[in-house]
Motif scaffolding. Structure first.
Motif, PDB file in Angstrom:
ATOM      1  N   ALA A  26       0.782  -1.266  -0.119  1.00 14.88           N
ATOM      2  CA  ALA A  26       0.015   0.196   0.009  1.00 14.88           C
ATOM      3  C   ALA A  26       0.786   1.422   0.268  1.00 14.88           C
ATOM      4  O   ALA A  26       1.932   1.072   0.592  1.00 14.88           O
ATOM      5  CB  ALA A  26      -0.753   0.054   1.231  1.00 14.88           C
ATOM      6  N   LEU A  27       0.517   2.278  -0.771  1.00 11.56           N
ATOM      7  CA  LEU A  27       0.854   3.640  -0.728  1.00 11.56           C
ATOM      8  C   LEU A  27       0.776   3.982   0.754  1.00 11.56           C
ATOM      9  O   LEU A  27      -0.226   4.149   1.235  1.00 11.56           O
ATOM     10  CB  LEU A  27       0.490   4.430  -1.844  1.00 11.56           C
ATOM     11  CG  LEU A  27       1.337   5.576  -2.178  1.00 11.56           C
ATOM     12  CD1 LEU A  27       2.443   4.882  -3.055  1.00 11.56           C
ATOM     13  CD2 LEU A  27       0.455   6.500  -3.263  1.00 11.56           C
ATOM     14  N   HIS A  28       1.889   4.680   1.323  1.00  6.77           N
ATOM     15  CA  HIS A  28       1.748   5.250   2.540  1.00  6.77           C
ATOM     16  C   HIS A  28       1.888   6.648   2.442  1.00  6.77           C
ATOM     17  O   HIS A  28       0.880   7.173   2.388  1.00  6.77           O
ATOM     18  CB  HIS A  28       3.075   4.711   3.541  1.00  6.77           C
ATOM     19  CG  HIS A  28       2.980   4.904   4.942  1.00  6.77           C
ATOM     20  ND1 HIS A  28       1.866   4.824   5.630  1.00  6.77           N
ATOM     21  CD2 HIS A  28       3.898   5.259   5.842  1.00  6.77           C
ATOM     22  CE1 HIS A  28       2.107   4.931   6.865  1.00  6.77           C
ATOM     23  NE2 HIS A  28       3.314   5.455   7.030  1.00  6.77           N
ATOM     24  N   THR A  29       3.196   7.409   2.870  1.00 10.13           N
ATOM     25  CA  THR A  29       2.935   8.756   2.758  1.00 10.13           C
ATOM     26  C   THR A  29       4.058   9.447   2.045  1.00 10.13           C
ATOM     27  O   THR A  29       5.021   8.700   1.701  1.00 10.13           O
ATOM     28  CB  THR A  29       3.201   9.232   4.278  1.00 10.13           C
ATOM     29  OG1 THR A  29       4.247   8.807   4.778  1.00 10.13           O
ATOM     30  CG2 THR A  29       2.029   8.839   5.070  1.00 10.13           C
ATOM     31  N   LEU A 303       6.017   0.113  -6.471  1.00 11.33           N
ATOM     32  CA  LEU A 303       5.434  -1.066  -5.712  1.00 11.33           C
ATOM     33  C   LEU A 303       4.940  -2.248  -6.264  1.00 11.33           C
ATOM     34  O   LEU A 303       5.227  -3.446  -5.940  1.00 11.33           O
ATOM     35  CB  LEU A 303       4.450  -0.170  -4.773  1.00 11.33           C
ATOM     36  CG  LEU A 303       4.906   0.935  -3.783  1.00 11.33           C
ATOM     37  CD1 LEU A 303       3.713   1.643  -2.963  1.00 11.33           C
ATOM     38  CD2 LEU A 303       5.737   0.099  -2.527  1.00 11.33           C
ATOM     39  N   ASP A 304       4.203  -2.006  -7.421  1.00 12.16           N
ATOM     40  CA  ASP A 304       3.754  -3.156  -8.031  1.00 12.16           C
ATOM     41  C   ASP A 304       5.007  -3.980  -8.393  1.00 12.16           C
ATOM     42  O   ASP A 304       4.846  -5.101  -8.540  1.00 12.16           O
ATOM     43  CB  ASP A 304       2.654  -2.584  -9.204  1.00 12.16           C
ATOM     44  CG  ASP A 304       1.655  -2.133  -8.785  1.00 12.16           C
ATOM     45  OD1 ASP A 304       1.140  -2.383  -7.390  1.00 12.16           O
ATOM     46  OD2 ASP A 304       0.785  -1.350  -9.592  1.00 12.16           O
ATOM     47  N   LEU A 306       7.959  -4.011  -7.149  1.00 11.27           N
ATOM     48  CA  LEU A 306       8.529  -4.713  -6.222  1.00 11.27           C
ATOM     49  C   LEU A 306       7.745  -6.188  -5.815  1.00 11.27           C
ATOM     50  O   LEU A 306       8.282  -7.046  -5.483  1.00 11.27           O
ATOM     51  CB  LEU A 306       8.634  -3.879  -5.021  1.00 11.27           C
ATOM     52  CG  LEU A 306       9.690  -2.739  -5.040  1.00 11.27           C
ATOM     53  CD1 LEU A 306       9.582  -1.763  -4.002  1.00 11.27           C
ATOM     54  CD2 LEU A 306      11.115  -3.454  -5.409  1.00 11.27           C
ATOM     55  N   ASN A 307       6.347  -5.682  -5.605  1.00  9.78           N
ATOM     56  CA  ASN A 307       5.564  -7.004  -5.252  1.00  9.78           C
ATOM     57  C   ASN A 307       5.612  -8.097  -6.073  1.00  9.78           C
ATOM     58  O   ASN A 307       5.471  -9.321  -5.900  1.00  9.78           O
ATOM     59  CB  ASN A 307       3.940  -6.433  -4.971  1.00  9.78           C
ATOM     60  CG  ASN A 307       4.026  -5.507  -3.906  1.00  9.78           C
ATOM     61  OD1 ASN A 307       4.561  -5.600  -2.956  1.00  9.78           O
ATOM     62  ND2 ASN A 307       2.983  -4.686  -3.971  1.00  9.78           N
ATOM     63  N   THR A 308       5.555  -7.897  -7.520  1.00  9.62           N
ATOM     64  CA  THR A 308       5.591  -8.908  -8.812  1.00  9.62           C
ATOM     65  C   THR A 308       6.990  -9.605  -8.574  1.00  9.62           C
ATOM     66  O   THR A 308       6.999 -10.786  -8.390  1.00  9.62           O
ATOM     67  CB  THR A 308       5.670  -8.117  -9.986  1.00  9.62           C
ATOM     68  OG1 THR A 308       4.032  -7.425  -9.962  1.00  9.62           O
ATOM     69  CG2 THR A 308       5.511  -9.129 -11.266  1.00  9.62           C
ATOM     70  N   LYS A 309       8.094  -8.993  -8.312  1.00  2.49           N
ATOM     71  CA  LYS A 309       9.323  -9.514  -8.273  1.00  2.49           C
ATOM     72  C   LYS A 309       9.159 -10.508  -6.612  1.00  2.49           C
ATOM     73  O   LYS A 309       9.806 -11.518  -6.905  1.00  2.49           O
ATOM     74  CB  LYS A 309      10.519  -8.534  -8.052  1.00  2.49           C
ATOM     75  CG  LYS A 309      10.839  -7.782  -9.322  1.00  2.49           C
ATOM     76  CD  LYS A 309      11.715  -6.712  -9.404  1.00  2.49           C
ATOM     77  CE  LYS A 309      12.095  -6.096 -10.553  1.00  2.49           C
ATOM     78  NZ  LYS A 309      12.452  -7.021 -11.506  1.00  2.49           N
TER      79      LYS A 309
END
Length: 313
Positions: A26-29, A303-304, A306-309
């Motif tokens: 999730a995107l944070h700040t 982020l996507d 990183l999550n895919t990797k």
């Protein structure tokens, strides 16, 4: 150590960039933000050097703040091969077959993702902005040109050749004004912010921006009223094509023309309502993230990526 991603949104005149906190998927700040001139007049090689230098500086800033940079996302205009990480062509920043993802990864030593600026901004609006909570969102920025991001279940559909969403090049007025693409009567040639200003200037004999045309139309100035009505009609026709093709739950309008607010949205909703037959009428609303959308979209694609990797390791 708090993790962060490096996000860059490259435009023809400016580069918006940020360090954005990553909390799981999730995107944070936004932990830090900067703006820099693109300097496109210096040529593509100079712009590439600027991007890489800014990204490297952001990584150093992150570490100085006690943050751990874990990835980078970059969005740019033009024709983008997102799968290969290549900026195929972008006239306003001088790119031609530039392997930006690889260059960024080599400079930073971090996983990187490359995306299209409109699609990145659309992704952010769909997940974090005006389309949040909906699975089918069509985001349409109306500025110098008109494009769209079709976001389904939080993912942008790019098409077989990366050119999906070019709603601005649907012909809505056959035989109409010549478009930059070479066709006549494209939605972009009739209803973009630049087209509105140009048409009013031609008819009224004095220059005005689209924002001024909207204001003059609200005040009842006859030429502005006529130009604005033509614009709304063309946009309603274009949106109906989008509705027929994509069946969105929400249409999010952004860009310069959307600055007119309800002066645009109210008559446009009426125009779409009058045209709808069997289609389900979507909510039509204004973008919520402003000019931060592209940068937040760059963070999301980082982020996507990183999550895919992570899921394939």
């Amino acid at each position: 150590m708090t993790q962060t991603v490096i996000a860059l949104d490259v435009g023809g005149t400016g580069i918006k960039c940020a360090l954005v906190g990553a909390d799981g998927d999730a995107l944070h700040t936004v932990q830090h933000a900067e703006r820099h001139p693109t300097g496109a007049q210096r040529g593509g090689e100079a712009v590439i050097a600027t991007i890489l230098g800014i990204a490297e500086g952001l990584a150093a800033t992150a570490r100085a703040k006690g943050l751990e940079p874990v990835g980078a996302g970059l969005v740019v205009p033009g024709v983008i091969d997102e799968a290969e990480g290549v900026a195929v062509w972008a006239a306003n920043v001088g790119f031609r077959d530039v392997p930006l993802r690889r260059l960024l990864e080599e400079r930073l030593g971090l996983p990187a993702a490359l995306g299209h600026d409109v699609r990145g901004g659309g992704l952010a609006e769909a997940r974090l902005g005006a389309g949040r909570g909906h699975d089918y969102v069509l985001v349409i920025p109306i500025g110098t040109g008109i494009a769209a991001a079709n976001v389904v279940h939080g993912q942008v559909y790019t098409g077989a050749h990366g050119a999906g969403g070019e709603i601005g090049h649907i012909v809505v007025r056959p035989g109409g004004p010549v478009c930059g693409c070479g066709q006549r009567g494209c939605l972009e040639a009739v209803a973009s912010a630049s087209a509105v200003g140009r048409r009013y200037t031609e008819q009224a004999g004095r220059a005005a921006t689209a924002e001024e045309v909207a204001r003059l139309a609200a005040e009842g100035e006859p030429t502005a009223v006529a130009v604005w009505r033509e614009t709304i009609d063309a946009l309603a026709d274009g949106l109906m094509t989008g509705i027929a093709l994509f069946d969105p739950a929400v249409i999010v309008l952004g860009g310069g023309l959307a600055e007119a607010g309800e002066a645009l949205l109210a008559p446009l909703r009426e125009g779409v309502h009058a045209r709808v037959t069997f289609h389900r009428e979507p909510v039509i609303t204004r973008a919520a993230l402003g000019d931060e959308a592209g940068c937040l979209g760059a963070a999301l694609i980082a982020l996507d990526n990183l999550n895919t990797k992570g899921n394939t390791q």
